[in-house]
Design a protein around this motif. Sequence first.
Motif, PDB file in Angstrom:
ATOM      1  N   VAL A  32      -3.339  -3.160  41.040  1.00 20.38           N
ATOM      2  CA  VAL A  32      -2.857  -1.775  41.086  1.00 20.38           C
ATOM      3  C   VAL A  32      -3.271  -1.026  39.824  1.00 20.38           C
ATOM      4  O   VAL A  32      -3.756   0.111  39.885  1.00 20.38           O
ATOM      5  N   LEU A  33      -3.130  -1.670  38.687  1.00 24.68           N
ATOM      6  CA  LEU A  33      -3.426  -1.010  37.412  1.00 24.68           C
ATOM      7  C   LEU A  33      -4.912  -0.702  37.264  1.00 24.68           C
ATOM      8  O   LEU A  33      -5.286   0.341  36.718  1.00 24.68           O
ATOM      9  N   ILE A  34      -5.769  -1.591  37.746  1.00 24.07           N
ATOM     10  CA  ILE A  34      -7.213  -1.344  37.665  1.00 24.07           C
ATOM     11  C   ILE A  34      -7.597  -0.153  38.533  1.00 24.07           C
ATOM     12  O   ILE A  34      -8.390   0.702  38.125  1.00 24.07           O
ATOM     13  N   THR A  35      -7.024  -0.078  39.741  1.00 27.03           N
ATOM     14  CA  THR A  35      -7.335   1.059  40.616  1.00 27.03           C
ATOM     15  C   THR A  35      -6.814   2.367  40.039  1.00 27.03           C
ATOM     16  O   THR A  35      -7.326   3.440  40.366  1.00 27.03           O
ATOM     17  N   HIS A  36      -5.804   2.296  39.178  1.00 25.16           N
ATOM     18  CA  HIS A  36      -5.261   3.487  38.526  1.00 25.16           C
ATOM     19  C   HIS A  36      -5.899   3.722  37.158  1.00 25.16           C
ATOM     20  O   HIS A  36      -5.515   4.659  36.451  1.00 25.16           O
ATOM     21  N   LYS A  37      -6.847   2.858  36.783  1.00 25.08           N
ATOM     22  CA  LYS A  37      -7.524   2.953  35.478  1.00 25.08           C
ATOM     23  C   LYS A  37      -6.517   2.948  34.330  1.00 25.08           C
ATOM     24  O   LYS A  37      -6.607   3.745  33.390  1.00 25.08           O
ATOM     25  N   ARG A  38      -5.576   2.023  34.391  1.00 27.93           N
ATOM     26  CA  ARG A  38      -4.510   1.953  33.394  1.00 27.93           C
ATOM     27  C   ARG A  38      -4.480   0.601  32.673  1.00 27.93           C
ATOM     28  O   ARG A  38      -3.459   0.237  32.065  1.00 27.93           O
ATOM     29  N   LEU A  39      -5.575  -0.140  32.709  1.00 24.08           N
ATOM     30  CA  LEU A  39      -5.561  -1.468  32.104  1.00 24.08           C
ATOM     31  C   LEU A  39      -5.492  -1.412  30.579  1.00 24.08           C
ATOM     32  O   LEU A  39      -4.920  -2.308  29.945  1.00 24.08           O
ATOM     33  N   LEU A  40      -6.042  -0.366  29.969  1.00 27.53           N
ATOM     34  CA  LEU A  40      -5.946  -0.236  28.520  1.00 27.53           C
ATOM     35  C   LEU A  40      -4.495  -0.009  28.103  1.00 27.53           C
ATOM     36  O   LEU A  40      -4.039  -0.525  27.073  1.00 27.53           O
ATOM     37  N   GLN A  41      -3.742   0.739  28.924  1.00 33.57           N
ATOM     38  CA  GLN A  41      -2.323   0.926  28.639  1.00 33.57           C
ATOM     39  C   GLN A  41      -1.559  -0.396  28.706  1.00 33.57           C
ATOM     40  O   GLN A  41      -0.598  -0.613  27.973  1.00 33.57           O
ATOM     41  N   THR A  82      -2.372  11.469  23.033  1.00 36.00           N
ATOM     42  CA  THR A  82      -3.765  11.669  23.421  1.00 36.00           C
ATOM     43  C   THR A  82      -3.853  11.808  24.928  1.00 36.00           C
ATOM     44  O   THR A  82      -2.866  11.798  25.622  1.00 36.00           O
ATOM     45  N   ASN A  83      -5.058  11.977  25.441  1.00 31.68           N
ATOM     46  CA  ASN A  83      -5.270  12.030  26.885  1.00 31.68           C
ATOM     47  C   ASN A  83      -6.610  11.399  27.205  1.00 31.68           C
ATOM     48  O   ASN A  83      -7.475  11.250  26.341  1.00 31.68           O
ATOM     49  N   LYS A  84      -6.780  11.012  28.479  1.00 35.21           N
ATOM     50  CA  LYS A  84      -7.962  10.257  28.876  1.00 35.21           C
ATOM     51  C   LYS A  84      -9.252  11.060  28.777  1.00 35.21           C
ATOM     52  O   LYS A  84     -10.334  10.496  28.774  1.00 35.21           O
ATOM     53  N   LYS A  85      -9.147  12.396  28.716  1.00 35.60           N
ATOM     54  CA  LYS A  85     -10.349  13.230  28.618  1.00 35.60           C
ATOM     55  C   LYS A  85     -10.853  13.330  27.187  1.00 35.60           C
ATOM     56  O   LYS A  85     -11.962  13.788  26.947  1.00 35.60           O
ATOM     57  N   ASN A  86     -10.034  12.923  26.232  1.00 31.98           N
ATOM     58  CA  ASN A  86     -10.429  12.936  24.833  1.00 31.98           C
ATOM     59  C   ASN A  86     -11.496  11.867  24.599  1.00 31.98           C
ATOM     60  O   ASN A  86     -11.322  10.709  24.972  1.00 31.98           O
ATOM     61  N   GLU A  87     -12.588  12.237  23.958  1.00 30.88           N
ATOM     62  CA  GLU A  87     -13.684  11.278  23.743  1.00 30.88           C
ATOM     63  C   GLU A  87     -13.269  10.151  22.802  1.00 30.88           C
ATOM     64  O   GLU A  87     -13.884   9.082  22.787  1.00 30.88           O
ATOM     65  N   ASN A  88     -12.209  10.363  22.008  1.00 35.70           N
ATOM     66  CA  ASN A  88     -11.715   9.344  21.088  1.00 35.70           C
ATOM     67  C   ASN A  88     -10.522   8.572  21.667  1.00 35.70           C
ATOM     68  O   ASN A  88      -9.822   7.872  20.938  1.00 35.70           O
ATOM     69  N   TYR A  89     -10.303   8.719  22.971  1.00 34.96           N
ATOM     70  CA  TYR A  89      -9.129   8.150  23.625  1.00 34.96           C
ATOM     71  C   TYR A  89      -9.009   6.640  23.378  1.00 34.96           C
ATOM     72  O   TYR A  89      -7.970   6.154  22.930  1.00 34.96           O
ATOM     73  N   GLU A  90     -10.070   5.880  23.645  1.00 32.87           N
ATOM     74  CA  GLU A  90     -10.002   4.431  23.513  1.00 32.87           C
ATOM     75  C   GLU A  90      -9.794   4.009  22.068  1.00 32.87           C
ATOM     76  O   GLU A  90      -9.052   3.059  21.792  1.00 32.87           O
ATOM     77  N   ALA A  91     -10.439   4.710  21.137  1.00 33.25           N
ATOM     78  CA  ALA A  91     -10.286   4.373  19.722  1.00 33.25           C
ATOM     79  C   ALA A  91      -8.841   4.593  19.266  1.00 33.25           C
ATOM     80  O   ALA A  91      -8.269   3.769  18.542  1.00 33.25           O
TER      81      ALA A  91
END
Length: 266
Positions: A32-41, A82-91
């Motif tokens: 479920v989390l992968i389909t929601h793109k929430r695995l980093l969370q 932050t938000n997922k559209k931010n280019e520095n989101y993962e960092a």
Amino acid sequence: MLDFYSTLETWWLIPFCVILLTGILCPAMGTVLITHKRLLQVNLISHCVLPGLVLAVALGISPSVGGVFSGLFGSLAAEALTNKKNENYEAIMNTILAGSLGFGVLLIPLVGIRIDLESVLFGDLLTANLGDLSRTIISFLVFISLMLFGYKKLVHIGLDPEGASDSGIKVSYLNLLLGLTTALVIVSSMSAIGVILVIALLSTPALLGLQQAPSLWVAMVRSAIFGSLISVLGFLFAIVFNLSPGPLVAVLCILLIGLLPRKRNN
């Protein structure tokens, strides 16, 4: 004397039940989390569990309660910053998760308590007790309830979050429930595989199960089958070779990554 030998013969039963349920629950949740793109969370939540767990022990309340709320709070705070559209989101997210884990480690001597940090981070399955099994069962039931009452909405959100919101689905509310359930799953997996290594069991079986799956529920079933096999094998290898089950399960997940199809360059 008879009770003593009976205990020796069945010492493995509770750990086996814990790892089996964890092996089913984590991959299903991960799908479920992968389909929601929430695995980093999820990775963030797993690192944020420790501060709450330490404070809960210091206050004399259940460590599981503290870990769940700490993990959920960390996830919500990170999304607010932050938000997922931010280019520095993962960092930014990775900085927060590392800082949260560091904060938890620093809290241990500051509040003057003793915690087996290795067991929390990497699991200690062979000492699992009825309390660990109960937490796993509760998490399993919560996940099943979420799927029974919110499956179609979660599928819609995973495919088209903006369209789901426009159609009247309370996306933020369901995301909060998803985050809470994720925190429960991570904390309940603490004895089986640890709050850090659990990310492997959430990810690898789910990736295998999602391959050409016609629907989310089919992918979850496939992932749960892969996860249970990995977990049981890790448990058996741990007994045979006298090793820790958590790291073994994580290593098996790495080996199974090779089964994923590779994209061919045109």
